[in-house]
Design a protein around this motif. Structure first.
Motif, PDB file in Angstrom:
ATOM      1  N   VAL A 125      42.843  10.904  35.812  1.00 22.81           N
ATOM      2  CA  VAL A 125      42.943  12.287  36.283  1.00 22.81           C
ATOM      3  C   VAL A 125      41.552  12.905  36.386  1.00 22.81           C
ATOM      4  N   GLY A 126      40.678  12.550  35.451  1.00 20.79           N
ATOM      5  CA  GLY A 126      39.307  13.056  35.506  1.00 20.79           C
ATOM      6  C   GLY A 126      38.584  12.587  36.748  1.00 20.79           C
ATOM      7  N   TYR A 127      38.753  11.312  37.103  1.00 20.77           N
ATOM      8  CA  TYR A 127      38.127  10.776  38.317  1.00 20.77           C
ATOM      9  C   TYR A 127      38.649  11.498  39.552  1.00 20.77           C
ATOM     10  N   GLU A 128      39.945  11.718  39.588  1.00 21.59           N
ATOM     11  CA  GLU A 128      40.542  12.366  40.751  1.00 21.59           C
ATOM     12  C   GLU A 128      40.017  13.799  40.919  1.00 21.59           C
ATOM     13  N   HIS A 129      39.841  14.501  39.798  1.00 21.30           N
ATOM     14  CA  HIS A 129      39.310  15.868  39.862  1.00 21.30           C
ATOM     15  C   HIS A 129      37.839  15.867  40.280  1.00 21.30           C
ATOM     16  N   LEU A 130      37.066  14.936  39.745  1.00 19.83           N
ATOM     17  CA  LEU A 130      35.655  14.833  40.140  1.00 19.83           C
ATOM     18  C   LEU A 130      35.530  14.474  41.617  1.00 19.83           C
ATOM     19  N   ARG A 131      36.397  13.580  42.063  1.00 17.53           N
ATOM     20  CA  ARG A 131      36.393  13.166  43.461  1.00 17.53           C
ATOM     21  C   ARG A 131      36.671  14.352  44.384  1.00 17.53           C
ATOM     22  N   ALA A 132      37.628  15.192  44.016  1.00 16.22           N
ATOM     23  CA  ALA A 132      37.945  16.374  44.815  1.00 16.22           C
ATOM     24  C   ALA A 132      36.808  17.390  44.770  1.00 16.22           C
TER      25      ALA A 132
END
Length: 312
Positions: A96-103
Motif C-alpha cells: 500500500v505504501g508503494y502504491e501511494h508513493l507511486r500515485a
C-alpha cells in the motif's frame, strides 16, 4: 466541504480495504510456501560455525528431507506463526505504501508507463525499508524459531517454546533493542527485494498488457510474478544470507558475538566459505519467491477486482 470530506473518507476506506486484502493474500502465500523458506534459512546457516561436518556441501532437498526425518512433516512449519505475524505488518505497509508513493509521483490508474523503471525501483525500495523496520522484531523471532529446529535435531533443547516466549526471552536477555538485532542487513535486504519485486512486477505486468501478450488477467499476473521473483532473488540473496546469520546469533551478557556487524559477517562468510556462499539458498529462495508471488499477486489482484478496486 462535504464533498471533500466524502472524498477523504472514500480514500481511507479504500486504503483500509487494500490493507485487509494484502494481509489475506500474504497469509495465503506465506502458508503455502513456508517450508521452502525454512529450507532456505537452514541452508544459509549451514557452515557458519566452520565445523568440519558443517562445511560439506548440502542441497535443499537434503535439508528438507532431514527436517522431515527428524521432526516430521510439521517440522517444515517451525516458525510459521511469527512469519504470519510479520506479514500482517510488513506486506500491507510495503504494498500500500508503494502504491501511494507511486500515485504521489505522477502515476495514474491505467497509465503504467508514467513512471520509469528506475523511479519505480526507488519507490519500491523505500516502501520496503519502512515496512521492514516496523516488522523486524517479528522477522527476528521467525529466524530464531526456524533455527531452533536445527538445534533440536542435534538433541539439544530449543531456545524458545513459541513466538511470545521468544519475544520475552529476547527482551530479557538482550534488551528491547535486541528485537531489532540485524535490522541494518534486514533493511538492506528489504530495499533490494522490494526494488526488484515491486518495480519488476509493476513494470512487467504493464509491459505484457501494453504489448498485447496478455490482457490484465491471471496470465499477465503470472508472467509478471515469475519475472519479479527472479529479479528480487538475484538482488537480495547476499543481503538475505547476512541478515539471517546476524539475526540468528543470540547475544547474552557474557556471550561473544560471531559477527560484529553486517560488514564483518560479509567478510567472514566470504573468507571462510567463498563468495558463492552469499548465494546460499538461491534456488530455494527463488523456488519460494516464485510460488509466493504467484499466490500473492494472483489472489490480491482477484480480491481487488471483487472489492471493486482498480488493478494494481
Amino acid at each position: 466541504m462535504n464533498l471533500k470530506m466524502k472524498i477523504q473518507q472514500n480514500g481511507v476506506e479504500r486504503a483500509s480495504t487494500k490493507i485487509a486484502l494484502t494481509s489475506i493474500s500474504a497469509m495465503a502465500a506465506e502458508t503455502t510456501t513456508f517450508p521452502l523458506d525454512l529450507t532456505k534459512t537452514r541452508l544459509q546457516l549451514h557452515g557458519q560455525h566452520s565445523l568440519p561436518c558443517a562445511t560439506r556441501p548440502t542441497t535443499a532437498v537434503g535439508v528438507a528431507g532431514e527436517i522431515v526425518r527428524r521432526q516430521g512433516f510439521l517440522g517444515l512449519y517451525k516458525g510459521l506463526s511469527p512469519a504470519i505475524l510479520r506479514h500482517l505488518f510488513y506486506t500491507p505497509l510495503r504494498i500500500v505504501g508503494y502504491e501511494h508513493l507511486r500515485a504521489l509521483f505522477g502515476y495514474s490508474d491505467g497509465g503504467g508507463a508514467s513512471l520509469s523503471l528506475s523511479s519505480k525501483a526507488l519507490l519500491g525500495g523505500l516502501s520496503g525499508v519502512f515496512a521492514q523496520v516496523v516488522a523486524s522484531p517479528a522477522d527476528l523471532v521467525k529466524v530464531r524459531m526456524q533455527a531452533d529446529g536445527r538445534i533440536a535435531s542435534q538433541g539439544l533443547p530449543p531456545r524458545y517454546s513459541g513466538p511470545f516466549d521468544a519475544f520475552s526471552k529476547i527482551v530479557r536477555s538482550e534488551g528491547f533493542a535486541g528485537l531489532w538485532r540485524g535490522v541494518f542487513p534486514n533493511v538492506q535486504r528489504a530495499f533490494l527485494v522490494n526494488m526488484g519485486e515491486l518495480a519488476c512486477y509493476d513494470h512487467a505486468k504493464h509491459f505484457v498488457i501494453r504489448n498485447q501478450i496478455a490482457e490484465d488477467n491471471v496470465y499477465a499476473h503470472t508472467l509478471a510474478s515469475v519475472m519479479s521473483g527472479l529479479a528480487a532473488t538475484t538482488l537480495s540473496c547476499p543481503a538475505d544470507v547476512v541478515k539471517t546469520r546476524m539475526m540468528n546469533q543470540a547475544v547474552g551478557k557474557d556471550e561473544k558475538v560471531v559477527y560484529k556487524g553486517s560488514y564483518d559477517c560479509l567478510v567472514k562468510t566470504i573468507k571462510v566459505e567463498g563468495i558463492r556462499a552469499l548465494w546460499k539458498g538461491f534456488f530455494p529462495t527463488w523456488a519460494r519467491l516464485g510460488p509466493w508471488q504467484f499466490v500473492f499477486w494472483v489472489s490480491y489482484e482477484k480480491l481487488r477486482q471483487i472489492a471493486g478496486l482498480s488493478s494494481f
